[in-house]
Design a protein around this motif. Structure first.
Motif, PDB file in Angstrom:
ATOM      1  N   LEU A 150       0.818  -1.213   0.000  1.00 21.79           N
ATOM      2  CA  LEU A 150       0.000   0.000   0.000  1.00 21.79           C
ATOM      3  C   LEU A 150       0.853   1.265   0.000  1.00 21.79           C
ATOM      4  N   SER A 151       1.971   1.235   0.699  1.00 25.53           N
ATOM      5  CA  SER A 151       2.877   2.385   0.661  1.00 25.53           C
ATOM      6  C   SER A 151       3.424   2.602  -0.748  1.00 25.53           C
ATOM      7  N   GLY A 152       3.700   1.514  -1.432  1.00 21.12           N
ATOM      8  CA  GLY A 152       4.170   1.607  -2.813  1.00 21.12           C
ATOM      9  C   GLY A 152       3.114   2.190  -3.731  1.00 21.12           C
ATOM     10  N   LEU A 153       1.871   1.754  -3.545  1.00 15.71           N
ATOM     11  CA  LEU A 153       0.776   2.327  -4.345  1.00 15.71           C
ATOM     12  C   LEU A 153       0.625   3.819  -4.066  1.00 15.71           C
ATOM     13  N   SER A 154       0.699   4.183  -2.803  1.00 17.10           N
ATOM     14  CA  SER A 154       0.565   5.594  -2.424  1.00 17.10           C
ATOM     15  C   SER A 154       1.685   6.424  -3.030  1.00 17.10           C
ATOM     16  N   PHE A 178       1.282   6.697  -6.754  1.00 16.86           N
ATOM     17  CA  PHE A 178       0.202   7.607  -7.128  1.00 16.86           C
ATOM     18  C   PHE A 178       0.679   9.064  -7.090  1.00 16.86           C
ATOM     19  N   TYR A 179       1.284   9.452  -5.972  1.00 12.70           N
ATOM     20  CA  TYR A 179       1.732  10.840  -5.840  1.00 12.70           C
ATOM     21  C   TYR A 179       2.847  11.167  -6.832  1.00 12.70           C
ATOM     22  N   TYR A 180       3.753  10.222  -7.027  1.00 12.51           N
ATOM     23  CA  TYR A 180       4.849  10.443  -7.975  1.00 12.51           C
ATOM     24  C   TYR A 180       4.311  10.582  -9.398  1.00 12.51           C
ATOM     25  N   ALA A 181       3.414   9.697  -9.788  1.00  9.48           N
ATOM     26  CA  ALA A 181       2.860   9.761 -11.145  1.00  9.48           C
ATOM     27  C   ALA A 181       2.136  11.093 -11.377  1.00  9.48           C
ATOM     28  N   TRP A 182       1.401  11.540 -10.386  1.00  7.28           N
ATOM     29  CA  TRP A 182       0.713  12.830 -10.493  1.00  7.28           C
ATOM     30  C   TRP A 182       1.742  13.950 -10.655  1.00  7.28           C
ATOM     31  N   GLN A 183       2.796  13.881  -9.872  1.00  2.00           N
ATOM     32  CA  GLN A 183       3.830  14.916  -9.881  1.00  2.00           C
ATOM     33  C   GLN A 183       4.510  15.032 -11.241  1.00  2.00           C
ATOM     34  N   VAL A 184       4.761  13.911 -11.889  1.00  2.00           N
ATOM     35  CA  VAL A 184       5.534  13.933 -13.135  1.00  2.00           C
ATOM     36  C   VAL A 184       4.668  13.913 -14.389  1.00  2.00           C
ATOM     37  N   SER A 185       3.347  13.797 -14.242  1.00  2.00           N
ATOM     38  CA  SER A 185       2.509  13.773 -15.441  1.00  2.00           C
ATOM     39  C   SER A 185       1.385  14.803 -15.405  1.00  2.00           C
ATOM     40  N   VAL A 186       0.575  14.767 -14.378  1.00  2.00           N
ATOM     41  CA  VAL A 186      -0.581  15.667 -14.324  1.00  2.00           C
ATOM     42  C   VAL A 186      -0.143  17.114 -14.123  1.00  2.00           C
ATOM     43  N   ILE A 187       0.738  17.346 -13.179  1.00  2.00           N
ATOM     44  CA  ILE A 187       1.155  18.733 -12.905  1.00  2.00           C
ATOM     45  C   ILE A 187       1.826  19.371 -14.124  1.00  2.00           C
ATOM     46  N   PRO A 188       2.780  18.713 -14.780  1.00  2.00           N
ATOM     47  CA  PRO A 188       3.332  19.338 -15.992  1.00  2.00           C
ATOM     48  C   PRO A 188       2.281  19.539 -17.087  1.00  2.00           C
ATOM     49  N   PHE A 205       7.492  12.864   0.894  1.00  2.00           N
ATOM     50  CA  PHE A 205       7.278  12.101   2.120  1.00  2.00           C
ATOM     51  C   PHE A 205       6.694  10.718   1.839  1.00  2.00           C
ATOM     52  N   ALA A 206       5.819  10.606   0.846  1.00  2.00           N
ATOM     53  CA  ALA A 206       5.279   9.288   0.487  1.00  2.00           C
ATOM     54  C   ALA A 206       6.393   8.377  -0.007  1.00  2.00           C
ATOM     55  N   LEU A 207       7.289   8.916  -0.810  1.00  2.00           N
ATOM     56  CA  LEU A 207       8.422   8.129  -1.296  1.00  2.00           C
ATOM     57  C   LEU A 207       9.350   7.740  -0.150  1.00  2.00           C
ATOM     58  N   LEU A 208       9.625   8.671   0.742  1.00  2.00           N
ATOM     59  CA  LEU A 208      10.484   8.377   1.881  1.00  2.00           C
ATOM     60  C   LEU A 208       9.855   7.303   2.772  1.00  2.00           C
ATOM     61  N   SER A 209       8.573   7.411   3.027  1.00  2.00           N
ATOM     62  CA  SER A 209       7.875   6.404   3.822  1.00  2.00           C
ATOM     63  C   SER A 209       7.964   5.034   3.158  1.00  2.00           C
ATOM     64  N   PHE A 210       7.774   5.000   1.858  1.00  2.00           N
ATOM     65  CA  PHE A 210       7.871   3.744   1.108  1.00  2.00           C
ATOM     66  C   PHE A 210       9.272   3.144   1.220  1.00  2.00           C
ATOM     67  N   PHE A 211      10.299   3.970   1.060  1.00  2.00           N
ATOM     68  CA  PHE A 211      11.670   3.450   1.152  1.00  2.00           C
ATOM     69  C   PHE A 211      11.986   2.950   2.564  1.00  2.00           C
ATOM     70  N   LEU A 212      11.432   3.598   3.568  1.00  2.00           N
ATOM     71  CA  LEU A 212      11.654   3.146   4.942  1.00  2.00           C
ATOM     72  C   LEU A 212      10.960   1.813   5.209  1.00  2.00           C
ATOM     73  N   ILE A 213       9.747   1.657   4.707  1.00  2.00           N
ATOM     74  CA  ILE A 213       9.055   0.379   4.929  1.00  2.00           C
ATOM     75  C   ILE A 213       9.730  -0.725   4.121  1.00  2.00           C
TER      76      ILE A 213
END
Length: 159
Positions: free
Chosen positions: A12-16, A19-29, A143-151
């Protein structure tokens, strides 16, 4: 139960994070390239549509999975520390930023009656919303990426 809870938290952390990463690199641009009225209307619709069970599973399910993994792995001190760090980072960096930052901006935008604004008004609303929302999104993505890497680190320590 220790392994299942940890694998669920990783999944679930990976999905989260994804999700945020994909939004950051596709939707925002992509939204930076569209008109003010198209941007604002799109964001209003996205902010309404995202309130669905699939997103809530990722958003809140990640928290529950992390807490569950911490609970079931409490006796393994080193693994527990990694899980606790991942959990706290998710709580404050993802949930906290979303609830305290992005949600109020979404609510502000939802109240705007776009059809009543001229080009200058649309530009003003976009200026208020976009920069602030995107900054908060970048923060929660990190933070979502950092949390994922920690888990993931906890999983590595577990195995």
């Amino acid at each position: 139960m220790k392994a299942i809870s940890l694998y669920s938290a990783v999944f679930l952390s990976g999905l989260s994070a994804g999700f945020y990463y994909a939004w950051q690199v596709s939707v925002i641009p992509g939204t930076k390239l569209i008109s003010d009225s198209s941007f604002l209307e799109s964001m209003q619709n996205i902010n309404r549509a995202i309130q669905n069970p699939a997103f809530l599973l990722i958003f809140l399910g990640t928290l529950l999975a992390l807490v569950g993994a911490a609970y079931f792995n409490f006796s393994q001190t080193e693994v527990f520390r990694w899980i606790l760090a991942a959990t706290l980072i998710y709580v404050f960096g993802v949930l906290g930023v979303t609830i305290a930052g992005n949600v109020p901006l979404n609510e502000y935008l939802d109240q705007v009656q776009l059809g009543r604004l001229d080009a200058r008004g649309l530009s003003h609303v976009r200026d208020i919303f976009e920069k602030s929302w995107n900054l908060r999104h970048l923060i929660r993505t990190a933070f979502a990426l950092l949390s994922f890497f920690l888990i993931l680190g906890a999983l590595y320590r577990f195995g």
